[in-house]
Structure formats: structure tokens, C-alpha cells
Design a protein around this motif. Structure first.
Motif, mmCIF file in Angstrom:
data_model
loop_
_atom_site.group_PDB
_atom_site.id
_atom_site.type_symbol
_atom_site.label_atom_id
_atom_site.label_comp_id
_atom_site.label_asym_id
_atom_site.label_seq_id
_atom_site.Cartn_x
_atom_site.Cartn_y
_atom_site.Cartn_z
ATOM 1 N N GLU A 1 0.827 -1.210 0.000
ATOM 2 C CA GLU A 1 0.000 0.000 0.000
ATOM 3 C C GLU A 1 0.861 1.260 0.000
ATOM 4 N N LEU A 2 1.842 1.314 0.897
ATOM 5 C CA LEU A 2 2.677 2.504 1.010
ATOM 6 C C LEU A 2 3.545 2.708 -0.228
ATOM 7 N N LEU A 3 4.113 1.633 -0.762
ATOM 8 C CA LEU A 3 4.915 1.747 -1.990
ATOM 9 C C LEU A 3 4.049 2.203 -3.162
ATOM 10 N N ALA A 4 2.845 1.650 -3.274
ATOM 11 C CA ALA A 4 1.945 2.033 -4.373
ATOM 12 C C ALA A 4 1.491 3.481 -4.231
ATOM 13 N N ARG A 5 1.213 3.908 -3.007
ATOM 14 C CA ARG A 5 0.829 5.311 -2.803
ATOM 15 C C ARG A 5 1.944 6.257 -3.229
ATOM 16 N N ALA A 6 3.175 5.876 -2.937
ATOM 17 C CA ALA A 6 4.317 6.730 -3.256
ATOM 18 C C ALA A 6 4.595 6.781 -4.754
ATOM 19 N N ALA A 7 4.386 5.663 -5.455
ATOM 20 C CA ALA A 7 4.769 5.589 -6.870
ATOM 21 C C ALA A 7 3.587 5.504 -7.828
ATOM 22 N N GLY A 8 2.406 5.246 -7.314
ATOM 23 C CA GLY A 8 1.244 5.062 -8.176
ATOM 24 C C GLY A 8 0.564 6.361 -8.530
ATOM 25 N N PRO A 9 -0.419 6.263 -9.397
ATOM 26 C CA PRO A 9 -1.149 7.467 -9.810
ATOM 27 C C PRO A 9 -1.955 8.058 -8.653
ATOM 28 N N GLY A 10 -1.997 9.378 -8.615
ATOM 29 C CA GLY A 10 -2.686 10.073 -7.548
ATOM 30 C C GLY A 10 -4.194 9.900 -7.563
ATOM 31 N N ASP A 11 -4.743 9.496 -8.698
ATOM 32 C CA ASP A 11 -6.196 9.327 -8.764
ATOM 33 C C ASP A 11 -6.625 7.885 -8.484
ATOM 34 N N VAL A 12 -5.700 7.053 -8.004
ATOM 35 C CA VAL A 12 -6.027 5.700 -7.569
ATOM 36 C C VAL A 12 -5.858 5.659 -6.062
ATOM 37 N N GLU A 13 -6.856 5.122 -5.374
ATOM 38 C CA GLU A 13 -6.806 5.009 -3.918
ATOM 39 C C GLU A 13 -6.284 3.625 -3.561
ATOM 40 N N PHE A 14 -5.146 3.584 -2.860
ATOM 41 C CA PHE A 14 -4.537 2.330 -2.433
ATOM 42 C C PHE A 14 -4.780 2.151 -0.946
ATOM 43 N N ALA B 1 13.869 4.310 3.035
ATOM 44 C CA ALA B 1 14.109 5.226 1.907
ATOM 45 C C ALA B 1 12.809 5.529 1.164
ATOM 46 N N GLY B 2 11.736 4.931 1.606
ATOM 47 C CA GLY B 2 10.464 5.103 0.917
ATOM 48 C C GLY B 2 9.465 5.888 1.729
ATOM 49 N N PRO B 3 8.211 5.498 1.662
ATOM 50 C CA PRO B 3 7.129 6.248 2.303
ATOM 51 C C PRO B 3 7.162 6.150 3.829
ATOM 52 N N ASP B 4 6.562 7.141 4.481
ATOM 53 C CA ASP B 4 6.464 7.177 5.943
ATOM 54 C C ASP B 4 5.407 6.178 6.405
ATOM 55 N N ALA B 5 5.814 5.261 7.271
ATOM 56 C CA ALA B 5 4.920 4.214 7.755
ATOM 57 C C ALA B 5 4.380 4.495 9.152
ATOM 58 N N SER B 6 4.753 5.622 9.754
ATOM 59 C CA SER B 6 4.435 5.865 11.161
ATOM 60 C C SER B 6 2.937 5.962 11.462
ATOM 61 N N ALA B 7 2.141 6.450 10.548
ATOM 62 C CA ALA B 7 0.706 6.627 10.814
ATOM 63 C C ALA B 7 -0.125 5.384 10.479
ATOM 64 N N PHE B 8 0.482 4.406 9.825
ATOM 65 C CA PHE B 8 -0.288 3.240 9.393
ATOM 66 C C PHE B 8 -0.762 2.423 10.591
ATOM 67 N N LEU C 1 7.798 -7.128 -3.665
ATOM 68 C CA LEU C 1 6.698 -6.169 -3.822
ATOM 69 C C LEU C 1 7.040 -5.132 -4.883
ATOM 70 N N ARG C 2 8.247 -4.596 -4.818
ATOM 71 C CA ARG C 2 8.658 -3.591 -5.808
ATOM 72 C C ARG C 2 8.640 -4.181 -7.220
ATOM 73 N N ASP C 3 9.124 -5.407 -7.374
ATOM 74 C CA ASP C 3 9.131 -6.044 -8.701
ATOM 75 C C ASP C 3 7.711 -6.179 -9.254
ATOM 76 N N HIS C 4 6.796 -6.680 -8.424
ATOM 77 C CA HIS C 4 5.402 -6.835 -8.871
ATOM 78 C C HIS C 4 4.756 -5.481 -9.156
ATOM 79 N N LEU C 5 5.017 -4.503 -8.293
ATOM 80 C CA LEU C 5 4.412 -3.178 -8.484
ATOM 81 C C LEU C 5 4.968 -2.474 -9.717
ATOM 82 N N ARG C 6 6.234 -2.723 -10.048
ATOM 83 C CA ARG C 6 6.796 -2.141 -11.280
ATOM 84 C C ARG C 6 6.049 -2.633 -12.510
ATOM 85 N N ALA C 7 5.519 -3.837 -12.452
ATOM 86 C CA ALA C 7 4.716 -4.359 -13.555
ATOM 87 C C ALA C 7 3.295 -3.803 -13.519
ATOM 88 N N LEU C 8 2.753 -3.652 -12.330
ATOM 89 C CA LEU C 8 1.346 -3.263 -12.167
ATOM 90 C C LEU C 8 1.093 -1.770 -12.311
#
Length: 176
Positions: free
Chosen positions: A18-31, A54-61, A156-163
Motif C-alpha cells: 500500500e505505502l509503496l503504491a501510494r508513493a509511486a502510483g497514480p494520484g487518482d487511484v486510492e490504495f 528510503a520510501g514512504p512514511d509508515a508511522s501513521a499506518f 513487492l517492488r518487482d510486482h508493483l513495477r509491472a502493475l
């Protein structure tokens, strides 16, 4: 579009996706994410947080248990294992057309024609889903140490790079 990632406890794999997709995915998709057997309100596992530094902030999750309402809201559900997919389908059979393993979806997207809009992409996924091969599962790193967590995040990164590129509108490409 609403994309839901699903694992067991919602403290390692699905929140990281979820956090990786939010950081790299389109802003109009809700992850978002949830767990088949999660306890509500738990933070992400500290070993996974260390891999996401090195990626998204996980503290609030905080974790949440998968419910009927969460399933109904999702346009696309991506599970970490074939067993999670089976759980979702057993509990909510009407969700069958919208639930895939993350690896299964990544494999199907590789054969998708370029330029599909999101509706056509979901149709393609459904028609070319193939078998939910356990070899495509994202291994559970829980209590298996930092090396397992690093391997999980890489998977996760490998799969998300495809998705993620398939979900993005033109000009929205981000680096994962």
C-alpha cells in the motif's frame, strides 16, 4: 479506482505494498490494505519499516481486518498469496472477478496490450488471470529477520513495477 492489498495480519506485506503504491502510483487511484486475520490498530512490523526507510512514511499506518464493507469498496483486490485469494473468494464469492494474487496480476499485465484504460485493463486481467500459482506469492517475512523483509520488499517492488504503469494515465509515471 480503489485498489486493495490483502495479506494475513496487515502488518508486513499488504501495508508495505500500500505505502509503496501510494508513493509511486497514480494520484487518482486510492490504495489501501487489510488482513484476513488482522487485529485492528497494529503498526507495521518494525523490520519492514526498516526496509521502507528510503520510501514512504509508515508511522501513521494501522492495520485493519478485512470486512465485507472493505471488499465491496474495492475495484481491484491484490492478495499476497494464493491462500489469501482463496479466503476472499470463499468468504465473498461475488468478489471473484476482482481478486487476484499480486503476482498473478503482474503476470497477466505483462501480456496486456498497451494503452488499455482501467476498465479494459480489469477486463484483461479477468480474461487472462491464469492459475493463482503459489510460485508467484510474496513470501511472508514475519519473524524471519531482516533478510526476509528485504526480499519481501524487493518482491513487492518487482510486482508493483509491472502493475503500476498499467494503472497510470499518460504523464503520471513515477519511480518505484
Amino acid at each position: 479506482m480503489k485498489v486493495l492489498f490483502v495479506c494475513t495480519a496487515n502488518i508486513c506485506r499488504s501495508p508495505s505494498a500500500e505505502l509503496l503504491a501510494r508513493a509511486a502510483g497514480p494520484g487518482d487511484v486510492e490504495f489501501s490494505s487489510a488482513g484476513t486475520h488482522a487485529r485492528d490498530g497494529e503498526p507495521i512490523n518494525p523490520d519492514m519499516v526498516a526496509e521502507l526507510t528510503a520510501g514512504p512514511d509508515a508511522s501513521a499506518f494501522r492495520s485493519r481486518r478485512l470486512t465485507h464493507a472493505i471488499v465491496e469498496e474495492a475495484d481491484l483486490m491484490l492478495t499476497m498469496e494464493a491462500g489469501h485469494r482463496a479466503f476472499v473468494i470463499d468468504e465473498w464469492p461475488a468478489a471473484f472477478a476482482r481478486v487476484f494474487t499480486l503476482g498473478q496480476a503482474a503476470r497477466a499485465i505483462a501480456s496486456a496490450p498497451t494503452g488499455l484504460d482501467r476498465v479494459a485493463l480489469l477486463d484483461h486481467l479477468g480474461s487472462s488471470r491464469g492459475h493463482a500459482d503459489p510460485a508467484l506469492d510474496v513470501p511472508d517475512p514475519y519473524r524471519r529477520g531482516t533478510e526476509a523483509c528485504a526480499g519481501c520488499v524487493q518482491s513487492l517492488r518487482d510486482h508493483l513495477r509491472a502493475l503500476l504503469p498499467a494503472l497510470q494515465s499518460e504523464g503520471q509515471q513515477k519511480e518505484l
